[in-house]
Design a protein around this motif. Structure first.
Motif, PDB file in Angstrom:
ATOM      1  N   UNK A  39       0.842  -1.199   0.000  1.00  0.00           N
ATOM      2  CA  UNK A  39       0.000   0.000   0.000  1.00  0.00           C
ATOM      3  C   UNK A  39       0.876   1.248   0.000  1.00  0.00           C
ATOM      4  N   UNK A  40       0.578   2.172  -0.895  1.00  0.00           N
ATOM      5  CA  UNK A  40       1.327   3.437  -0.925  1.00  0.00           C
ATOM      6  C   UNK A  40       0.466   4.638  -0.564  1.00  0.00           C
ATOM      7  N   UNK A  41      -0.837   4.524  -0.783  1.00  0.00           N
ATOM      8  CA  UNK A  41      -1.758   5.628  -0.511  1.00  0.00           C
ATOM      9  C   UNK A  41      -3.027   5.054   0.104  1.00  0.00           C
ATOM     10  N   UNK A  42      -3.611   5.779   1.055  1.00  0.00           N
ATOM     11  CA  UNK A  42      -4.899   5.394   1.634  1.00  0.00           C
ATOM     12  C   UNK A  42      -5.989   6.328   1.119  1.00  0.00           C
ATOM     13  N   UNK A  43      -7.137   5.749   0.798  1.00  0.00           N
ATOM     14  CA  UNK A  43      -8.286   6.515   0.329  1.00  0.00           C
ATOM     15  C   UNK A  43      -9.448   6.239   1.269  1.00  0.00           C
ATOM     16  N   UNK A  44      -9.861   7.254   2.020  1.00  0.00           N
ATOM     17  CA  UNK A  44     -10.976   7.133   2.948  1.00  0.00           C
ATOM     18  C   UNK A  44     -12.260   7.497   2.217  1.00  0.00           C
ATOM     19  N   UNK A  45     -13.178   6.556   2.151  1.00  0.00           N
ATOM     20  CA  UNK A  45     -14.458   6.756   1.461  1.00  0.00           C
ATOM     21  C   UNK A  45     -15.604   6.364   2.394  1.00  0.00           C
ATOM     22  N   UNK A  46     -16.831   6.512   1.905  1.00  0.00           N
ATOM     23  CA  UNK A  46     -17.995   6.162   2.717  1.00  0.00           C
ATOM     24  C   UNK A  46     -19.120   5.648   1.842  1.00  0.00           C
ATOM     25  N   UNK A  47     -19.808   4.644   2.332  1.00  0.00           N
ATOM     26  CA  UNK A  47     -21.006   4.143   1.661  1.00  0.00           C
ATOM     27  C   UNK A  47     -22.195   5.052   1.970  1.00  0.00           C
ATOM     28  N   UNK A  48     -23.157   5.078   1.044  1.00  0.00           N
ATOM     29  CA  UNK A  48     -24.415   5.761   1.319  1.00  0.00           C
ATOM     30  C   UNK A  48     -24.435   7.224   0.939  1.00  0.00           C
ATOM     31  N   UNK A  49     -25.500   7.928   1.311  1.00  0.00           N
ATOM     32  CA  UNK A  49     -25.696   9.317   0.887  1.00  0.00           C
ATOM     33  C   UNK A  49     -24.871  10.331   1.648  1.00  0.00           C
ATOM     34  N   UNK A  50     -24.304   9.937   2.791  1.00  0.00           N
ATOM     35  CA  UNK A  50     -23.542  10.876   3.615  1.00  0.00           C
ATOM     36  C   UNK A  50     -22.188  10.295   3.970  1.00  0.00           C
ATOM     37  N   UNK A  51     -21.175  11.140   3.960  1.00  0.00           N
ATOM     38  CA  UNK A  51     -19.844  10.695   4.376  1.00  0.00           C
ATOM     39  C   UNK A  51     -19.833  10.418   5.875  1.00  0.00           C
ATOM     40  N   UNK A  52     -20.205  11.424   6.664  1.00  0.00           N
ATOM     41  CA  UNK A  52     -20.255  11.247   8.118  1.00  0.00           C
ATOM     42  C   UNK A  52     -21.022  12.414   8.723  1.00  0.00           C
ATOM     43  N   UNK A  53     -22.134  12.098   9.368  1.00  0.00           N
ATOM     44  CA  UNK A  53     -22.972  13.136   9.968  1.00  0.00           C
ATOM     45  C   UNK A  53     -22.582  13.436  11.410  1.00  0.00           C
TER      46      UNK A  53
END
Length: 278
Positions: free
Chosen positions: A48-62
């Motif tokens: 791994x050289x890079x991390x990509x933080x993503x999220x499922x659904x309509x909102x990243x984080x409420x």
């Protein structure tokens, strides 16, 4: 039962995905622990050289799962221990800071709501890319909180940070990119493709080069007093939750439900939950 985090790896990029879409990926102790473990694992993986933080659904984080956290404060209200409060909140902050202190670059791809504690998390990533439908902000600045990781001034400068923290106003993604809170704003349907493409482009560099360049950039912020700022932010967050107004907010949340208390808080400003159905 699936966990609050899932991971994927391709082309040197480890995707770390918040996987509580039905709860708008709100922060819980379980999510905190799973995220910390996922970041540590990716940082230690030579593939791994890079991390990509993503999220499922309509909102990243409420933000925080405030159903449990308001209840926690309500049950402990008569005997508030400021030192213990600081220790508990630091356990969350330390997890977000793993995005900052990981040797490898971190990118966050944001859609929908990214507010309150969600900003404490995401602003610790090295780069933030957002869809046009993303909305940022720190509404607890109106009552019941302060930004714990204190990244706002470092990203935007004094004037813009005060403009948005002293009102709690929401920040549409286009505006967030223009004022420097985030790096880029892209069409909704291109978010994942664009963010992954950027991560993959970074991953073309030698890993040691990426780590040295990140360290060089981050050290400037460290030299500006980042450690003391986040210490104060985390401590003041606990104080803000236990002011007369903060305790009244918790009482209203226990009486009418958290969402109703939030709508009442934001109604005079005409934004967030007071305008949109959560």
């Amino acid at each position: 039962m699936s966990g609050p985090i899932r991971t994927e790896t391709a082309d040197g990029v480890r995707s770390i995905v918040l996987a509580r879409p039905e709860r708008y990926n709100t922060i819980t102790p379980e999510l905190r622990d799973a995220l910390a473990a996922a970041i540590d694992e990716a940082d230690a993986d030579p593939e791994v050289r890079v991390m990509l933080l993503r999220a499922d659904g309509p909102a990243f984080c409420a933000g925080y799962g405030l159903d449990w956290s308001t209840e926690f404060q309500a049950t402990a209200e008569s005997d508030w221990d400021s030192a213990m409060d600081y220790r508990v909140m630091s356990s969350f902050v330390d997890t977000y800071l793993k995005l900052w202190y990981a040797a490898k670059p971190t990118i966050a791809a944001v859609q929908g709501w990214c507010v309150a504690g969600g900003t404490d998390m995401v602003l610790c990533a090295d780069l933030v890319v957002a869809a046009e439908n993303a909305v940022f902000g720190y509404p607890p600045s109106r009552v019941w909180g302060t930004p714990t990781t204190a990244m706002w001034v470092y990203r935007m400068g004094f004037e813009k940070a005060k403009r948005y923290l002293l009102t709690g106003d929401e920040i549409p993604a286009r505006t967030a990119a223009e004022i420097g809170l985030i790096g880029e704003c892209v069409p909704d349907d291109r978010l994942t493709e664009h963010a992954f493409g950027l991560a993959r482009r970074m991953a073309m560099l030698p890993g040691n080069q990426l780590e040295m360049l990140k360290l060089l950039c981050n050290q400037t912020v460290e030299n500006m007093g980042f450690a003391s700022s986040r210490t104060l932010g985390t401590f003041l967050d606990g104080v803000a939750r236990h002011t007369k107004e903060g305790r009244a907010f918790v009482g209203r949340a226990m009486e009418a439900g958290f969402r109703q208390a939030v709508r009442e808080r934001d109604a005079p400003f005409g934004d967030y939950g007071s305008r949109r159905k959560e």
